[in-house]
Design a protein around this motif. Structure first.
Motif, mmCIF file in Angstrom:
data_model
loop_
_atom_site.group_PDB
_atom_site.id
_atom_site.type_symbol
_atom_site.label_atom_id
_atom_site.label_comp_id
_atom_site.label_asym_id
_atom_site.label_seq_id
_atom_site.Cartn_x
_atom_site.Cartn_y
_atom_site.Cartn_z
ATOM 1 N N GLY A 57 0.792 -1.222 0.000
ATOM 2 C CA GLY A 57 0.000 0.000 0.000
ATOM 3 C C GLY A 57 0.824 1.271 0.000
ATOM 4 N N GLU A 58 2.161 1.146 -0.137
ATOM 5 C CA GLU A 58 3.004 2.330 -0.173
ATOM 6 C C GLU A 58 2.784 3.094 -1.479
ATOM 7 N N HIS A 59 2.662 4.390 -1.377
ATOM 8 C CA HIS A 59 2.374 5.244 -2.529
ATOM 9 C C HIS A 59 3.664 5.741 -3.167
ATOM 10 N N ASP A 60 3.776 5.575 -4.494
ATOM 11 C CA ASP A 60 4.934 6.090 -5.234
ATOM 12 C C ASP A 60 4.493 7.341 -5.985
ATOM 13 N N ILE A 61 4.944 8.478 -5.489
ATOM 14 C CA ILE A 61 4.501 9.755 -6.054
ATOM 15 C C ILE A 61 5.058 9.992 -7.448
ATOM 16 N N GLU A 62 6.106 9.236 -7.842
ATOM 17 C CA GLU A 62 6.685 9.432 -9.158
ATOM 18 C C GLU A 62 5.667 9.162 -10.265
ATOM 19 N N PHE A 63 4.749 8.231 -10.024
ATOM 20 C CA PHE A 63 3.725 7.981 -11.040
ATOM 21 C C PHE A 63 2.879 9.229 -11.270
ATOM 22 N N ASP A 64 2.526 9.925 -10.185
ATOM 23 C CA ASP A 64 1.748 11.161 -10.312
ATOM 24 C C ASP A 64 2.499 12.182 -11.156
ATOM 25 N N HIS A 65 3.790 12.316 -10.899
ATOM 26 C CA HIS A 65 4.597 13.294 -11.639
ATOM 27 C C HIS A 65 4.656 12.940 -13.124
ATOM 28 N N GLU A 66 4.860 11.661 -13.429
ATOM 29 C CA GLU A 66 4.951 11.236 -14.828
ATOM 30 C C GLU A 66 3.603 11.354 -15.530
ATOM 31 N N ALA A 67 2.511 11.130 -14.787
ATOM 32 C CA ALA A 67 1.182 11.254 -15.370
ATOM 33 C C ALA A 67 0.867 12.701 -15.746
ATOM 34 N N SER A 117 -0.449 12.248 -21.591
ATOM 35 C CA SER A 117 0.814 11.908 -20.946
ATOM 36 C C SER A 117 1.141 10.427 -21.090
ATOM 37 N N PHE A 118 0.126 9.564 -20.947
ATOM 38 C CA PHE A 118 0.347 8.131 -21.115
ATOM 39 C C PHE A 118 0.915 7.832 -22.500
ATOM 40 N N LYS A 119 0.355 8.481 -23.508
ATOM 41 C CA LYS A 119 0.825 8.281 -24.880
ATOM 42 C C LYS A 119 2.274 8.757 -25.020
ATOM 43 N N MET A 120 2.578 9.903 -24.416
ATOM 44 C CA MET A 120 3.932 10.446 -24.494
ATOM 45 C C MET A 120 4.940 9.550 -23.769
ATOM 46 N N LEU A 121 4.527 8.968 -22.658
ATOM 47 C CA LEU A 121 5.418 8.070 -21.919
ATOM 48 C C LEU A 121 5.759 6.837 -22.748
ATOM 49 N N SER A 122 4.769 6.303 -23.450
ATOM 50 C CA SER A 122 5.021 5.150 -24.319
ATOM 51 C C SER A 122 5.956 5.535 -25.454
#
Length: 329
Positions: A57-67, A117-122
């Protein structure tokens, strides 16, 4: 030379030898970067938010930043910006997200941006992978370049049956992604090969491949036993009951005891639309201070660390490496 000194030198020599041996081993070994490694244990493609929360259940804030930023590199850049610079760049970004120019971000605007953003990450991932695979730097990838980078030279090709299957699966996806049938992949084709789950033209192949790998009785559908596969032999009763609930309540829409067609797709392929909606809910919950289901620029800037991150460290060192963010947007 004393006995203690002799022992010291022997230990030191052994350590150095071990380190060098490990380095040589690492240099010659090929890590398998097949697209099939995008599948997690029960065979479906990894969702964009696979690392958002750990099993604990630990939250990784990096996903928020990348999104929000649509780039791992930009997220890393923001992590090293001082507070005021981070807020300044975030405000520029908000003007892009704010489609109607009212200085307020609604949920739909944020969702549209996150999907972008999802498209750009891919695309970013595909471009980085291209640099590794494209040996002659012509912007195209041949099958030979791909298997050399992924599996090694001819004499290093997989011998284990599981790896052979992965190679065969890769080849089938490659042939489908080669839309113009010119025997190499570039641009959209390369992206479709690496992320077939995100390309509409690849979905029929994903369905076919899933049935080929999972449909053991050949009836054109997936029953619960095929759904859990060999994992069912190793897991607890609680896990089996949980998976049965998923099978019955989430995927088997017509309640006929098996998955077929779109039911299989909903199981295998992550729904980026749903993931984006969940991320919008998460970001609003963390920053909508007055709970009006709207985010003002002020609210977002007050919670800038949730959206883009910032550390007031090494500013001088990193500043000269930072692109003009406004021009890029």
């Amino acid at each position: 030379m004393t006995r203690a000194l002799i022992v010291f030198w022997l230990v030191l020599f052994s350590a150095v030898f071990s380190i060098n041996f490990n380095l040589v081993g690492a240099a010659v070994m090929h890590s398998h970067t097949s697209i099939n490694k995008e599948h997690i244990q029960d065979s479906f493609y990894s969702p964009k938010d696979k690392n958002h929360y750990s099993e604990d259940g630990e939250h990784d804030i990096e996903f928020d930043h990348e999104a929000i930023l649509g780039s791992v590199k930009e997220a890393e850049t923001f992590d090293h910006l001082p507070l005021e610079e981070s807020k300044k760049r975030l405000k520029i970004l908000l003007e892009k997200i704010d489609l109607n120019g009212d200085k307020i971000i609604n949920k739909q605007e944020l969702k549209v941006w996150i999907l972008r953003s999802f498209k750009m990450l891919s695309e970013e991932e595909a471009n980085e992978r291209l640099e590794d695979v494209d040996e002659n730097n012509d912007g195209k990838v041949t099958w030979e370049e791909y298997i050399t980078d992924t599996y090694g030279k001819d004499d290093e090709l997989p011998v284990e049956q599981e790896d052979k299957q992965l190679l065969e699966d890769d080849k089938r996806v490659w042939e489908v992604a080669d839309f113009d049938k010119n025997n190499f992949l570039e641009n959209e084709e390369w992206l479709a090969f690496l992320h077939p789950e995100e390309h509409p033209a690849m979905i029929p192949h994903i369905l076919e491949q899933t049935l080929s790998n999972k449909d053991k009785n050949g009836d054109g559908s997936i029953d619960f036993q095929e759904f859990i596969g060999t994992q069912g032999q190793e897991r607890s009763k609680e896990w089996l009951l949980s998976e049965k609930d998923k099978f019955d309540l989430e995927y088997d829409k017509n309640a006929d005891g098996k998955l077929s067609g779109n039911e299989i797709i909903s199981w295998i392929v992550p729904n980026n639309d749903e993931i984006a909606e969940e991320e919008v809910i998460h970001l609003f919950a963390a920053s909508d201070d007055n709970h009006d289901d709207l985010l003002t620029f002020e609210e977002i800037l007050n919670h800038h660390d949730i959206f883009v991150g910032s550390e007031a460290t090494d500013y001088g060192e990193h500043l000269h490496n930072i692109h003009n963010f406004k021009d890029e947007l």
